[in-house]
Design a protein around this motif. Structure first.
Motif, short mmCIF file in Angstrom:
data_model
loop_
_atom_site.label_atom_id
_atom_site.label_comp_id
_atom_site.label_asym_id
_atom_site.label_seq_id
_atom_site.Cartn_x
_atom_site.Cartn_y
_atom_site.Cartn_z
N LEU A 126 -7.04 9.55 -2.42
CA LEU A 126 -5.78 10.28 -2.62
C LEU A 126 -5.89 11.45 -3.62
O LEU A 126 -5.32 12.51 -3.37
CB LEU A 126 -4.67 9.33 -3.06
CG LEU A 126 -3.77 8.79 -1.95
CD1 LEU A 126 -2.65 7.95 -2.52
CD2 LEU A 126 -3.19 9.91 -1.10
N TYR A 136 -4.67 14.37 -1.14
CA TYR A 136 -3.24 14.72 -1.25
C TYR A 136 -3.01 16.18 -1.61
O TYR A 136 -2.16 16.85 -0.98
CB TYR A 136 -2.57 13.79 -2.26
CG TYR A 136 -1.08 14.01 -2.37
CD1 TYR A 136 -0.21 13.59 -1.37
CD2 TYR A 136 -0.53 14.67 -3.47
CE1 TYR A 136 1.15 13.79 -1.46
CE2 TYR A 136 0.84 14.88 -3.58
CZ TYR A 136 1.67 14.44 -2.57
OH TYR A 136 3.02 14.66 -2.66
N TYR A 150 0.83 4.20 -2.70
CA TYR A 150 0.75 5.61 -2.31
C TYR A 150 1.83 6.41 -3.04
O TYR A 150 1.57 7.50 -3.56
CB TYR A 150 0.91 5.73 -0.79
CG TYR A 150 0.93 7.15 -0.28
CD1 TYR A 150 -0.23 7.78 0.13
CD2 TYR A 150 2.13 7.87 -0.19
CE1 TYR A 150 -0.22 9.08 0.61
CE2 TYR A 150 2.16 9.17 0.28
CZ TYR A 150 0.98 9.77 0.67
OH TYR A 150 1.01 11.08 1.14
N GLN A 175 0.99 6.83 -6.78
CA GLN A 175 -0.09 7.77 -7.05
C GLN A 175 0.28 9.21 -6.75
O GLN A 175 -0.20 10.13 -7.41
CB GLN A 175 -1.33 7.39 -6.23
CG GLN A 175 -2.13 6.23 -6.83
CD GLN A 175 -3.57 6.28 -6.39
OE1 GLN A 175 -3.92 5.81 -5.34
NE2 GLN A 175 -4.42 6.87 -7.22
N THR A 176 1.13 9.42 -5.74
CA THR A 176 1.46 10.80 -5.33
C THR A 176 2.81 11.25 -5.85
O THR A 176 3.16 12.43 -5.69
CB THR A 176 1.47 10.90 -3.80
OG1 THR A 176 2.48 10.00 -3.27
CG2 THR A 176 0.11 10.54 -3.21
N ILE A 212 0.83 -1.21 0.00
CA ILE A 212 0.00 0.00 0.00
C ILE A 212 0.86 1.26 0.00
O ILE A 212 0.54 2.25 -0.67
CB ILE A 212 -0.97 -0.01 1.20
CG1 ILE A 212 -2.16 -0.91 0.88
CG2 ILE A 212 -1.45 1.39 1.54
CD1 ILE A 212 -3.30 -0.83 1.85
N LEU A 213 1.99 1.25 0.72
CA LEU A 213 2.89 2.41 0.70
C LEU A 213 3.49 2.59 -0.69
O LEU A 213 3.70 3.72 -1.15
CB LEU A 213 3.99 2.26 1.74
CG LEU A 213 3.58 2.54 3.20
CD1 LEU A 213 4.75 2.28 4.14
CD2 LEU A 213 3.07 3.97 3.37
N MET A 239 -1.73 8.21 7.08
CA MET A 239 -2.92 7.76 6.35
C MET A 239 -3.07 6.24 6.41
O MET A 239 -4.17 5.72 6.66
CB MET A 239 -2.83 8.22 4.90
CG MET A 239 -4.04 7.87 4.06
SD MET A 239 -3.87 8.48 2.35
CE MET A 239 -5.52 8.14 1.72
N VAL A 240 -1.98 5.53 6.19
CA VAL A 240 -2.03 4.07 6.24
C VAL A 240 -2.43 3.58 7.63
O VAL A 240 -3.24 2.64 7.76
CB VAL A 240 -0.66 3.49 5.83
CG1 VAL A 240 -0.55 2.03 6.23
CG2 VAL A 240 -0.45 3.64 4.33
N LEU A 283 9.34 6.28 1.49
CA LEU A 283 8.11 5.80 2.13
C LEU A 283 8.34 4.47 2.84
O LEU A 283 7.86 4.27 3.96
CB LEU A 283 6.99 5.65 1.09
CG LEU A 283 6.32 6.95 0.62
CD1 LEU A 283 5.54 6.71 -0.67
CD2 LEU A 283 5.39 7.48 1.70
N ILE A 322 -7.47 3.99 -0.55
CA ILE A 322 -6.30 4.76 -0.99
C ILE A 322 -6.54 5.37 -2.37
O ILE A 322 -6.36 6.58 -2.58
CB ILE A 322 -5.05 3.87 -1.01
CG1 ILE A 322 -4.54 3.60 0.41
CG2 ILE A 322 -3.95 4.49 -1.85
CD1 ILE A 322 -3.68 4.68 1.00
N GLY A 373 1.72 9.94 4.34
CA GLY A 373 1.50 8.59 3.84
C GLY A 373 1.45 7.57 4.97
O GLY A 373 0.59 6.68 4.99
#
Length: 434
Positions: free
Chosen positions: A348, A352, A165, A168-169, A161-162, A369-370, A176, A344, A366
């Motif tokens: 996001l 974000y 993230y 996407q960002t 998931i990180l 959020m997780v 991360l 997510i 990040g």
């Protein structure tokens, strides 16, 4: 109808599709395609649909995902989880509540290879629940420890998931992954403190165990831990020291897992096929979500809804941390109904830009959020970790499992508060990376 209103309706429609159990990737693709059509027309929508899947799937940075997944699957299918639990248990299992603490420790170490909440929860529950039942641990405590330990799977690197993230960002994936180490350790410590408090207040939760491993037995069990620690330090340590990029580290980790499994004679042809098969299935699932998320993000961008919301929040006469708290509460509430990966990619594109406008660090957020989304995996009605455990421990009522996780949820909230009050706990290691 304004483009902003179309964007808002698209989000509502996506939520409805999620709640109706329509596959996440299909939901994102459908809403992104229809929304783009309404704003820009069919020609633009189908042009994006033709271009986006190839552009996304051919991205070099995404190759980190199947490689880290393969590394985890190889070690999972070769049965190293049981050896790992025996090793941790031999060191701390003789304390009151020691088996519960050993469960947390096992989940933490296994997470450093797995990177998945579901994989960690399923593996650890199969190994630890029968052992705690053997020593008369109350089901509310034993299942709560497994559920809480499973949440470490998407916090301690390598976390899938990180990685998503970061993709996407456009935040650095290496930073991360490294940023999750200290928060993961803090969460392990908090969970163990909670277990110690619970068994002290109610000794019936975890009867004391009389036998204790000798020093030679404890040292002998360490040979079962070194593969996990070795692969972790080679892959994640290589990222930290600047020796590897995240993709190179994932490749080294996957090859290292195969070599170790072969040397230990635990890997046969059937297990290798199972590992590759499961890795391909999970990778395809994630890539479909990413393709859909890209189309959905493009739709939101042309709707200008994120820009409007960012301007609106920026104009509010509220302190940045108050807005942050509202965002985290919203993530927690949504996490009660929507699985973490889906949440997510849904939030996001909107959240974000607001976080950046407020001046917060993207890597720090990040991790926060997780952790906020993690809480939703332990709460009704979705509680995905709870139902994974229920699938293993069919004789334990689901209400008992939910009730037992309440102290662990409080511990997770305490950990989030600490990271908000002391951001360097997250940012110190990434800032020292080579």
């Amino acid at each position: 109808m304004s483009s902003e209103m179309i964007g808002f309706i698209g989000i509502v429609l996506l939520l409805i599709l999620f709640l109706l159990k329509v596959p996440v990737g299909i939901s994102l693709l459908f809403v992104g395609l229809v929304g783009t059509t309404l704003i820009r027309g069919w020609d633009v929508a189908f042009a994006q649909l033709g271009r986006t899947p190839f552009d996304t799937a051919s991205s070099y940075s995404l190759s980190v995902i199947p490689l880290f997944i393969l590394m985890g699957m190889i070690l999972s299918y070769t049965g190293l989880g049981k050896d790992l639990y025996r090793a941790v248990d031999s060191w701390i299992g003789h304390f009151r509540g020691g088996l519960a603490m050993a469960t947390i420790g096992t989940a933490a170490i296994f997470s450093s290879i797995s990177g998945s909440l579901n994989a960690t929860t399923a593996t650890v529950s199969k190994i630890t629940l029968p052992e705690m039942d053997k020593y008369k641990y109350k089901p509310s405590l034993s299942t709560a420890c497994v559920a809480a330990g499973g949440t470490l799977g998407i916090l301690i690197p390598p976390s899938v998931i990180l990685i998503l993230y970061g993709i996407q960002t456009r935040e650095p994936i290496g930073a991360l992954l490294i940023a999750g180490i200290i928060p993961g350790i803090f969460q392990v410590i908090i969970f163990m403190i909670i277990i110690a408090i619970l068994v002290r207040r109610n000794p019936n939760l975890a009867p004391a165990r009389t036998e204790q491993a000798t020093i030679s037995e404890k040292l002998h069990t360490l040979k079962n831990v070194w593969p996990f620690m070795g692969l972790f330090f080679i892959s994640i340590g290589g990222i930290y020291l600047g020796v590897f990029t995240p993709t190179e580290a994932a490749g080294v980790g996957a090859v290292g897992a195969i070599i170790f499994a072969l040397l230990s004679r635990r890997l046969d042809w059937d297990k290798l096929k199972q590992s590759f098969n499961e890795s391909v299935r999970l990778t395809a699932y994630i890539f479909l979500i990413l393709i859909g998320a890209t189309l959905f993000s493009q739709f939101l961008t042309i709707s200008r809804l994120p820009v409007m919301l960012t301007s609106f929040v920026g104009g509010l006469d509220l302190h940045a941390y108050i807005i942050l708290v509202f965002i985290l509460i919203a993530l927690f509430l949504l996490g009660c109904f929507i699985e973490g990966l889906s949440l997510i990619v849904l939030t996001l594109p909107i959240i974000y830009p607001i976080i950046m406008e407020l001046g917060f660090n993207g890597v720090w957020f990040g991790i926060i959020m997780v952790m906020a989304i993690n809480i939703g995996s332990l709460t009704p009605p979705l509680g995905i970790s709870i139902f994974v455990i229920k699938g293993v421990a069919t004789n334990i009522p689901v209400q008992t499992i939910f009730r037992g996780t309440v102290p662990m949820i409080i511990g997770m909230i305490i950990c989030i508060c600490l990271l908000i009050l002391f951001p360097p706990l997250v940012t110190i290691l990434p800032s020292l990376m080579k």
